[in-house]
Design a protein around this motif. Structure first.
Motif, PDB file in Angstrom:
ATOM      1  N   VAL A 127       0.857  -1.192   0.000  1.00  0.00           N
ATOM      2  CA  VAL A 127       0.000   0.000   0.000  1.00  0.00           C
ATOM      3  C   VAL A 127       0.889   1.236   0.000  1.00  0.00           C
ATOM      4  O   VAL A 127       1.777   1.379   0.842  1.00  0.00           O
ATOM      5  N   VAL A 128       0.663   2.149  -0.959  1.00  0.00           N
ATOM      6  CA  VAL A 128       1.468   3.365  -1.077  1.00  0.00           C
ATOM      7  C   VAL A 128       0.611   4.575  -0.712  1.00  0.00           C
ATOM      8  O   VAL A 128      -0.502   4.734  -1.214  1.00  0.00           O
ATOM      9  N   THR A 129       1.136   5.414   0.160  1.00  0.00           N
ATOM     10  CA  THR A 129       0.478   6.667   0.532  1.00  0.00           C
ATOM     11  C   THR A 129       1.390   7.819   0.159  1.00  0.00           C
ATOM     12  O   THR A 129       2.597   7.776   0.392  1.00  0.00           O
ATOM     13  N   VAL A 130       0.815   8.860  -0.447  1.00  0.00           N
ATOM     14  CA  VAL A 130       1.567  10.049  -0.846  1.00  0.00           C
ATOM     15  C   VAL A 130       1.140  11.217   0.042  1.00  0.00           C
ATOM     16  O   VAL A 130      -0.051  11.493   0.180  1.00  0.00           O
ATOM     17  N   CYS A 131       2.118  11.878   0.650  1.00  0.00           N
ATOM     18  CA  CYS A 131       1.853  13.045   1.499  1.00  0.00           C
ATOM     19  C   CYS A 131       2.594  14.251   0.930  1.00  0.00           C
ATOM     20  O   CYS A 131       3.745  14.130   0.505  1.00  0.00           O
ATOM     21  N   LYS A 132       1.937  15.388   0.928  1.00  0.00           N
ATOM     22  CA  LYS A 132       2.568  16.645   0.526  1.00  0.00           C
ATOM     23  C   LYS A 132       2.486  17.605   1.709  1.00  0.00           C
ATOM     24  O   LYS A 132       1.393  17.917   2.176  1.00  0.00           O
ATOM     25  N   ILE A 133       3.640  18.061   2.182  1.00  0.00           N
ATOM     26  CA  ILE A 133       3.702  18.942   3.348  1.00  0.00           C
ATOM     27  C   ILE A 133       4.240  20.294   2.899  1.00  0.00           C
ATOM     28  O   ILE A 133       5.337  20.384   2.336  1.00  0.00           O
ATOM     29  N   ASN A 134       3.476  21.342   3.140  1.00  0.00           N
ATOM     30  CA  ASN A 134       3.910  22.677   2.748  1.00  0.00           C
ATOM     31  C   ASN A 134       5.194  23.063   3.477  1.00  0.00           C
ATOM     32  O   ASN A 134       5.350  22.793   4.680  1.00  0.00           O
ATOM     33  N   THR A 135       6.110  23.686   2.765  1.00  0.00           N
ATOM     34  CA  THR A 135       7.348  24.181   3.359  1.00  0.00           C
ATOM     35  C   THR A 135       7.252  25.696   3.521  1.00  0.00           C
ATOM     36  O   THR A 135       6.423  26.354   2.892  1.00  0.00           O
ATOM     37  N   GLN A 136       8.111  26.234   4.368  1.00  0.00           N
ATOM     38  CA  GLN A 136       8.070  27.652   4.692  1.00  0.00           C
ATOM     39  C   GLN A 136       9.446  28.271   4.536  1.00  0.00           C
ATOM     40  O   GLN A 136      10.456  27.580   4.404  1.00  0.00           O
ATOM     41  N   GLU A 137       9.467  29.598   4.575  1.00  0.00           N
ATOM     42  CA  GLU A 137      10.724  30.337   4.514  1.00  0.00           C
ATOM     43  C   GLU A 137      11.546  30.036   5.764  1.00  0.00           C
ATOM     44  O   GLU A 137      11.046  30.157   6.886  1.00  0.00           O
ATOM     45  N   PRO A 138      12.802  29.627   5.614  1.00  0.00           N
ATOM     46  CA  PRO A 138      13.628  29.358   6.804  1.00  0.00           C
ATOM     47  C   PRO A 138      13.844  30.627   7.618  1.00  0.00           C
ATOM     48  O   PRO A 138      13.949  31.735   7.067  1.00  0.00           O
ATOM     49  N   GLU A 139      13.890  30.480   8.946  1.00  0.00           N
ATOM     50  CA  GLU A 139      14.178  31.606   9.823  1.00  0.00           C
ATOM     51  C   GLU A 139      15.645  31.574  10.250  1.00  0.00           C
ATOM     52  O   GLU A 139      16.303  30.535  10.204  1.00  0.00           O
ATOM     53  N   ASP A 140      16.147  32.745  10.658  1.00  0.00           N
ATOM     54  CA  ASP A 140      17.514  32.803  11.160  1.00  0.00           C
ATOM     55  C   ASP A 140      17.606  32.014  12.459  1.00  0.00           C
ATOM     56  O   ASP A 140      16.757  32.143  13.344  1.00  0.00           O
ATOM     57  N   LEU A 141      18.649  31.217  12.563  1.00  0.00           N
ATOM     58  CA  LEU A 141      18.848  30.393  13.750  1.00  0.00           C
ATOM     59  C   LEU A 141      20.030  30.919  14.554  1.00  0.00           C
ATOM     60  O   LEU A 141      20.944  31.554  14.024  1.00  0.00           O
ATOM     61  N   LEU A 142      19.997  30.650  15.837  1.00  0.00           N
ATOM     62  CA  LEU A 142      21.061  31.083  16.726  1.00  0.00           C
ATOM     63  C   LEU A 142      22.331  30.289  16.443  1.00  0.00           C
ATOM     64  O   LEU A 142      22.295  29.069  16.309  1.00  0.00           O
ATOM     65  N   ASP A 143      23.433  30.978  16.323  1.00  0.00           N
ATOM     66  CA  ASP A 143      24.724  30.323  16.112  1.00  0.00           C
ATOM     67  C   ASP A 143      25.464  30.278  17.450  1.00  0.00           C
ATOM     68  O   ASP A 143      25.967  31.288  17.933  1.00  0.00           O
ATOM     69  N   PHE A 144      25.515  29.091  18.051  1.00  0.00           N
ATOM     70  CA  PHE A 144      26.193  28.949  19.338  1.00  0.00           C
ATOM     71  C   PHE A 144      27.712  28.961  19.171  1.00  0.00           C
ATOM     72  O   PHE A 144      28.433  29.066  20.150  1.00  0.00           O
ATOM     73  N   ASN A 145      28.176  28.843  17.922  1.00  0.00           N
ATOM     74  CA  ASN A 145      29.617  28.897  17.632  1.00  0.00           C
ATOM     75  C   ASN A 145      30.399  27.978  18.565  1.00  0.00           C
ATOM     76  O   ASN A 145      31.410  28.350  19.155  1.00  0.00           O
ATOM     77  N   PHE A 146      29.890  26.750  18.669  1.00  0.00           N
ATOM     78  CA  PHE A 146      30.450  25.794  19.634  1.00  0.00           C
ATOM     79  C   PHE A 146      31.471  24.904  18.929  1.00  0.00           C
ATOM     80  O   PHE A 146      31.245  23.726  18.720  1.00  0.00           O
ATOM     81  N   CYS A 147      32.606  25.475  18.567  1.00  0.00           N
ATOM     82  CA  CYS A 147      33.637  24.689  17.883  1.00  0.00           C
ATOM     83  C   CYS A 147      34.558  24.043  18.914  1.00  0.00           C
ATOM     84  O   CYS A 147      34.646  24.474  20.068  1.00  0.00           O
ATOM     85  N   SER A 148      35.246  23.001  18.485  1.00  0.00           N
ATOM     86  CA  SER A 148      36.053  22.197  19.404  1.00  0.00           C
ATOM     87  C   SER A 148      37.165  23.013  20.064  1.00  0.00           C
ATOM     88  O   SER A 148      37.573  22.718  21.191  1.00  0.00           O
TER      89      SER A 148
END
Length: 280
Positions: A127-148
């Protein structure tokens, strides 16, 4: 398999195309970061990263390497979109969260690009089901700048040790205090709840600690309300890497092994609530 014939004829039109023999591998990781309804997805040649934030204080990232997928193709350097994570999880589990023995839900995931929906082709038992999910404009995310290079202290702990802590400490406390030190108490978790103060100490030679790299004594407090969402990933994980930088920002990186023995990672970043400078 029916899915193999789905959008293959127009595969060149998709900027992202991926397939999994078992959709549960993806849904379980996404549930581990599902503490807000919306997530930002980043796809590169290395795989898929799904990021969830709350109040610019906590950020969770689920990393699904390209090798986990049976097929993973990205036509641009980075493909980014925002999506309703709750709806995505509902679609991935449309056949139910537990399959009959020997059966699994196969997944084909396609995205045509900016402004288009994310398309899911799910197949179980013919049985195959097809779903279409609307996408949105990405928002700015916080950069924790957590480098090693900015990590001050790092401990790798078997997850059962942290699960024990969350079970034994007083979760009526508003904060959890974390002390990491090259000297005693080495690694201490503390709460300050209705029943009073509670402490749980781990010696650096504990069987639960696999790696101990502490350069200086740090004591920081974190809101338990921000840490609680990470317990979803903790429940799935076998190991956790606990890191702090000079400002007290916390990184919890959970190593998760799926049913096929493949390794994925979920990482949480958390801002400190209060810096404790006095000797504990």
């Amino acid at each position: 398999m029916p899915l193999s014939a789905q959008p293959a004829s127009s595969a060149e039109q998709y900027v992202l195309s991926a397939s999994l023999d078992n959709a549960r591998h993806l849904s379980s990781l996404l549930r581990a970061v599902h503490f807000q309804d919306h997530a930002t997805c980043f796809a590169t040649a290395n795989g898929l990263r799904v990021t969830v934030e709350d109040a610019k204080c906590i950020q969770a990232n689920a990393f699904i390497q390209a090798e986990i997928f049976q097929e993973f193709a990205v036509q641009e350097q980075t493909v980014t979109f925002r999506i309703n994570l709750a709806v995505l999880l509902d679609c991935l589990t449309i056949f139910g969260t537990s399959s009959l023995p020997g059966t699994s839900t196969a997944l084909k995931m396609c995205y045509r690009g900016y402004g288009y929906p994310l398309m899911l082709f799910l197949e179980e038992g013919g049985v195959v089901t097809v779903c279409k999910i609307n996408t949105q404009e990405p928002e700015d995310l916080l950069d924790f700048n957590f480098c090693s290079t900015k990590v001050v202290n790092k401990i790798i702990l078997q997850s059962e040790g942290l699960r024990k802590a969350f079970a034994e400490l007083d979760m009526t406390s508003e904060v959890m205090q974390i002390t990491m030190s090259p000297d005693k108490p080495y690694f201490r978790l503390s709460t300050f709840g209705n029943a009073g103060s509670a402490h749980l100490d781990y010696c650096k030679d504990s069987d639960l600690i696999e790696a101990f790299h502490c350069n200086q004594t740090q004591t920081n407090r974190y809101k338990i309300s921000l840490l609680k969402p990470s317990t979803k990933a903790l429940a799935l994980s076998c190991k956790v890497s606990i890191r702090t930088d000079a400002q007290g920002f916390l990184s919890l990186q959970y190593m998760i092994r799926n049913e096929d023995g493949q390794i994925c990672f979920v990482e949480y970043y958390c801002c400190p609530d209060e810096n404790i400078t006095e000797e504990m």
